[in-house]
Design a protein around this motif. Structure first.
Motif, PDB file in Angstrom:
ATOM      1  N   GLU A  87      12.793  -1.425  -2.113  1.00  0.00           N
ATOM      2  CA  GLU A  87      11.652  -1.013  -2.829  1.00  0.00           C
ATOM      3  C   GLU A  87      11.110   0.152  -2.717  1.00  0.00           C
ATOM      4  O   GLU A  87      10.839   1.326  -3.361  1.00  0.00           O
ATOM      5  CB  GLU A  87      10.276  -2.218  -2.404  1.00  0.00           C
ATOM      6  CG  GLU A  87      10.826  -3.580  -3.326  1.00  0.00           C
ATOM      7  CD  GLU A  87       9.541  -4.460  -2.853  1.00  0.00           C
ATOM      8  OE1 GLU A  87       9.082  -4.896  -3.854  1.00  0.00           O
ATOM      9  OE2 GLU A  87       9.227  -4.842  -1.733  1.00  0.00           O
ATOM     10  N   PHE A  88      11.208   0.685  -1.209  1.00  0.00           N
ATOM     11  CA  PHE A  88      10.819   2.047  -0.771  1.00  0.00           C
ATOM     12  C   PHE A  88      11.713   3.287  -1.161  1.00  0.00           C
ATOM     13  O   PHE A  88      11.338   4.267  -1.551  1.00  0.00           O
ATOM     14  CB  PHE A  88      10.491   2.139   0.778  1.00  0.00           C
ATOM     15  CG  PHE A  88       9.322   1.295   1.407  1.00  0.00           C
ATOM     16  CD1 PHE A  88       8.048   1.556   1.198  1.00  0.00           C
ATOM     17  CD2 PHE A  88       9.521  -0.249   1.418  1.00  0.00           C
ATOM     18  CE1 PHE A  88       6.831   1.044   1.368  1.00  0.00           C
ATOM     19  CE2 PHE A  88       8.320  -0.918   1.673  1.00  0.00           C
ATOM     20  CZ  PHE A  88       6.970  -0.363   1.641  1.00  0.00           C
ATOM     21  N   ASP A  89      12.871   2.757  -1.238  1.00  0.00           N
ATOM     22  CA  ASP A  89      14.125   3.632  -1.572  1.00  0.00           C
ATOM     23  C   ASP A  89      13.971   3.972  -3.021  1.00  0.00           C
ATOM     24  O   ASP A  89      13.895   5.044  -3.349  1.00  0.00           O
ATOM     25  CB  ASP A  89      15.452   3.014  -1.356  1.00  0.00           C
ATOM     26  CG  ASP A  89      15.802   2.687   0.115  1.00  0.00           C
ATOM     27  OD1 ASP A  89      14.991   3.607   0.919  1.00  0.00           O
ATOM     28  OD2 ASP A  89      16.677   2.410   0.503  1.00  0.00           O
ATOM     29  N   ALA A  90      13.764   2.889  -3.948  1.00  0.00           N
ATOM     30  CA  ALA A  90      13.694   3.041  -5.445  1.00  0.00           C
ATOM     31  C   ALA A  90      12.314   4.113  -5.683  1.00  0.00           C
ATOM     32  O   ALA A  90      12.170   4.913  -6.553  1.00  0.00           O
ATOM     33  CB  ALA A  90      13.505   1.809  -6.042  1.00  0.00           C
ATOM     34  N   PHE A  91      11.511   3.955  -4.815  1.00  0.00           N
ATOM     35  CA  PHE A  91      10.145   4.568  -5.131  1.00  0.00           C
ATOM     36  C   PHE A  91      10.116   6.014  -4.500  1.00  0.00           C
ATOM     37  O   PHE A  91       9.374   6.615  -4.619  1.00  0.00           O
ATOM     38  CB  PHE A  91       8.784   3.849  -4.644  1.00  0.00           C
ATOM     39  CG  PHE A  91       8.336   2.921  -5.581  1.00  0.00           C
ATOM     40  CD1 PHE A  91       7.499   3.435  -6.695  1.00  0.00           C
ATOM     41  CD2 PHE A  91       8.525   1.499  -5.507  1.00  0.00           C
ATOM     42  CE1 PHE A  91       6.929   2.530  -7.632  1.00  0.00           C
ATOM     43  CE2 PHE A  91       8.119   0.701  -6.414  1.00  0.00           C
ATOM     44  CZ  PHE A  91       7.369   1.033  -7.489  1.00  0.00           C
ATOM     45  N   GLY A  92      11.003   6.214  -3.595  1.00  0.00           N
ATOM     46  CA  GLY A  92      11.364   7.395  -3.011  1.00  0.00           C
ATOM     47  C   GLY A  92      10.297   7.745  -1.781  1.00  0.00           C
ATOM     48  O   GLY A  92       9.778   8.786  -1.330  1.00  0.00           O
ATOM     49  N   ILE A  93       9.987   6.482  -1.208  1.00  0.00           N
ATOM     50  CA  ILE A  93       9.046   6.541   0.193  1.00  0.00           C
ATOM     51  C   ILE A  93       9.774   6.119   1.212  1.00  0.00           C
ATOM     52  O   ILE A  93      10.417   5.311   1.326  1.00  0.00           O
ATOM     53  CB  ILE A  93       7.989   5.426  -0.292  1.00  0.00           C
ATOM     54  CG1 ILE A  93       7.172   5.504  -1.404  1.00  0.00           C
ATOM     55  CG2 ILE A  93       6.993   5.442   0.981  1.00  0.00           C
ATOM     56  CD1 ILE A  93       6.397   6.780  -1.619  1.00  0.00           C
TER      57      ILE A  93
ATOM     58  N   ASP B 204      10.308   4.622   7.277  1.00  0.00           N
ATOM     59  CA  ASP B 204       9.434   5.237   8.592  1.00  0.00           C
ATOM     60  C   ASP B 204       7.797   5.804   8.036  1.00  0.00           C
ATOM     61  O   ASP B 204       7.217   5.961   9.322  1.00  0.00           O
ATOM     62  CB  ASP B 204      10.236   6.187   9.423  1.00  0.00           C
ATOM     63  CG  ASP B 204      10.364   7.688   8.926  1.00  0.00           C
ATOM     64  OD1 ASP B 204      10.072   7.775   7.600  1.00  0.00           O
ATOM     65  OD2 ASP B 204      11.158   8.577   9.456  1.00  0.00           O
ATOM     66  N   GLU B 205       7.624   5.941   7.094  1.00  0.00           N
ATOM     67  CA  GLU B 205       6.116   6.412   6.939  1.00  0.00           C
ATOM     68  C   GLU B 205       5.080   5.377   6.718  1.00  0.00           C
ATOM     69  O   GLU B 205       3.903   5.222   6.214  1.00  0.00           O
ATOM     70  CB  GLU B 205       6.135   7.391   5.835  1.00  0.00           C
ATOM     71  CG  GLU B 205       6.728   8.645   6.241  1.00  0.00           C
ATOM     72  CD  GLU B 205       6.636   9.738   4.981  1.00  0.00           C
ATOM     73  OE1 GLU B 205       6.092   9.414   4.040  1.00  0.00           O
ATOM     74  OE2 GLU B 205       7.304  10.763   5.350  1.00  0.00           O
ATOM     75  N   ARG B 206       5.841   4.143   6.620  1.00  0.00           N
ATOM     76  CA  ARG B 206       4.871   2.734   5.970  1.00  0.00           C
ATOM     77  C   ARG B 206       3.619   2.838   6.611  1.00  0.00           C
ATOM     78  O   ARG B 206       2.538   2.769   5.962  1.00  0.00           O
ATOM     79  CB  ARG B 206       5.773   1.749   6.089  1.00  0.00           C
ATOM     80  CG  ARG B 206       6.996   1.426   5.139  1.00  0.00           C
ATOM     81  CD  ARG B 206       7.725   0.277   5.318  1.00  0.00           C
ATOM     82  NE  ARG B 206       8.346   0.087   6.573  1.00  0.00           N
ATOM     83  CZ  ARG B 206       8.333  -1.101   7.273  1.00  0.00           C
ATOM     84  NH1 ARG B 206       7.989  -2.152   6.677  1.00  0.00           N
ATOM     85  NH2 ARG B 206       8.714  -1.242   8.458  1.00  0.00           N
ATOM     86  N   ALA B 207       3.611   2.629   7.848  1.00  0.00           N
ATOM     87  CA  ALA B 207       2.463   2.364   8.633  1.00  0.00           C
ATOM     88  C   ALA B 207       1.282   3.586   8.391  1.00  0.00           C
ATOM     89  O   ALA B 207       0.121   3.181   8.275  1.00  0.00           O
ATOM     90  CB  ALA B 207       2.371   2.092  10.330  1.00  0.00           C
ATOM     91  N   GLU B 208       1.826   4.657   8.434  1.00  0.00           N
ATOM     92  CA  GLU B 208       0.885   6.033   8.408  1.00  0.00           C
ATOM     93  C   GLU B 208       0.431   6.205   6.787  1.00  0.00           C
ATOM     94  O   GLU B 208      -0.813   6.190   6.811  1.00  0.00           O
ATOM     95  CB  GLU B 208       1.736   7.083   8.635  1.00  0.00           C
ATOM     96  CG  GLU B 208       2.038   7.412   9.947  1.00  0.00           C
ATOM     97  CD  GLU B 208       3.412   6.708  10.208  1.00  0.00           C
ATOM     98  OE1 GLU B 208       3.895   5.860   9.693  1.00  0.00           O
ATOM     99  OE2 GLU B 208       3.503   6.649  11.613  1.00  0.00           O
TER     100      GLU B 208
ATOM    101  N   ALA C  78       0.742  -1.332  -0.140  1.00  0.00           N
ATOM    102  CA  ALA C  78      -0.004   0.112   0.004  1.00  0.00           C
ATOM    103  C   ALA C  78       0.725   1.366  -0.165  1.00  0.00           C
ATOM    104  O   ALA C  78       0.493   2.291  -0.697  1.00  0.00           O
ATOM    105  CB  ALA C  78      -1.071   0.070   1.244  1.00  0.00           C
ATOM    106  N   PRO C  79       1.810   1.403   0.756  1.00  0.00           N
ATOM    107  CA  PRO C  79       2.846   2.506   0.769  1.00  0.00           C
ATOM    108  C   PRO C  79       3.361   3.217  -0.561  1.00  0.00           C
ATOM    109  O   PRO C  79       3.531   4.210  -0.718  1.00  0.00           O
ATOM    110  CB  PRO C  79       3.681   2.175   1.898  1.00  0.00           C
ATOM    111  CG  PRO C  79       3.418   1.260   2.563  1.00  0.00           C
ATOM    112  CD  PRO C  79       2.360   0.437   1.767  1.00  0.00           C
TER     113      PRO C  79
END
Length: 334
Positions: A116-122, A125-129, A81-82
């Protein structure tokens, strides 16, 4: 007990020389087999940037499965989802739900692979939010009239009316085994999926926690428990293991790489034995007996996702397993 299968990952093992398009054709062929076998559901999975082409396009895959099936529930297990623009996700899932005639379930989780999050620029520490915000955005987007919600991570007016609306109230399923993840599902979702790493007793304890949370906080509405486990059906226990072994251990090795961020050339013997003991495989009678253990522990109203898709196993072998699951196991547990 309901019974479904998947999870379609569309990975290409190093010893598989097929074109990528052939692997997607396999997914659709097996989707039709699932539908014709009288099973209840088919599921896709999601990861990104992997060299074996692990499925990344959840909504296109679900749309394709919707078009070749008539009766089964189709869903994601699990969408990350994030990584999504929540408004576009609302639009895409609503479109899939219209194509399917109201058969879609959206399973989501926060994810765990930092690359994965780094590649998408996410930010990690914001995953849960971001997951919580996605749930609220989807609820608003699919309600009658305008969004009436201001997403935290998407700059869009609350006056916007997101279209199309789904053909039915799309259930939101959340995954995860940790206490916060389980309780998040209990409070904000319509369903929870138990990962395959949990034992029967581990699932039972978390289901009890979900029921206690919903009772204590007077949360109304239906809540579905899904249970995920790998397995296979053959003429004997040895035959079933022989057919699923290479694909099953391959995908487990790749998962260890995904979750650890490190290369895993080979699973050690202890881990292979642990995974073998965790899986459910054998004759239809043996598989039925193991599924009955889940029903005894959790009750009749669970939806078991019997994970028969193991990359490179062979289309006809997996199709035969699915047919036997529908013809020889489901009637005994439903």
């Amino acid at each position: 007990m309901q019974l479904g299968t998947g999870l379609f990952t569309c990975q290409q093992r190093p010893d598989d020389d097929r074109e990528t398009s052939n692997i997607y054709d396999e997914m659709l062929e097996l989707g039709e087999v699932i539908d014709n076998a009288g099973l209840d559901s088919a599921w896709v999975s999601e990861h990104h940037f992997l060299d074996d082409d692990y499925l990344s396009g959840v909504t296109p895959a679900l749309g394709a499965l919707a078009a070749v099936t008539d009766n089964i529930e189709i869903g994601s297990c699990i969408a990350l989802a994030p990584l999504y623009d929540s408004i576009r996700l609302a639009e895409d899932i609503a479109t899939v739900d219209q194509i399917s005639g109201g058969r879609t379930t959206l399973g989501m989780a926060i994810g765990s692979n930092v690359s994965e999050f780094d590649a998408f620029g996410i930010p990690d520490d914001e995953r849960a939010e971001r997951l919580a915000d996605t749930v609220d955005t989807l609820r608003g987007a699919w309600s009658d009239g305008p969004l009436d919600y201001e997403p935290e991570f998407h700059d869009i007016s609350s006056d916007v009316t997101v279209t199309p609306k789904p053909a039915h109230d799309v259930p939101l399923m959340l995954g995860g085994a940790s206490r916060p993840a389980v309780r998040r599902a209990a409070r904000t979702a319509d369903a929870w999926c138990a990962p395959s790493s949990l034992s029967v007793d581990g699932v039972r304890k978390r289901v009890e926690d979900i029921r206690n949370v919903r009772d204590d906080e007077d949360i109304e509405g239906d809540f579905q428990v899904y249970v995920l486990q790998h397995g296979f059906i053959g003429d004997s226990r040895e035959d079933a293991w022989e057919q699923m072994r290479d694909g099953y251990l391959y995908i487990q090795r790749r998962y260890e790489e995904i979750f650890s961020g490190e290369t895993v050339p080979e699973l050690d013997d202890d881990r292979k034995q642990e995974l073998k003991e965790q899986a459910i495989f054998g004759t239809p009678e043996q598989v039925t007996a193991e599924l009955e253990a889940y029903r005894e522990a959790l009750g009749d109203d669970i939806h078991f996702i019997f994970r028969t898709y193991h990359p490179g196993t062979g289309t006809q072998e997996m199709a035969e397993c699915i047919r036997r699951l529908g013809e020889e196991v489901q009637p005994k547990i439903s």
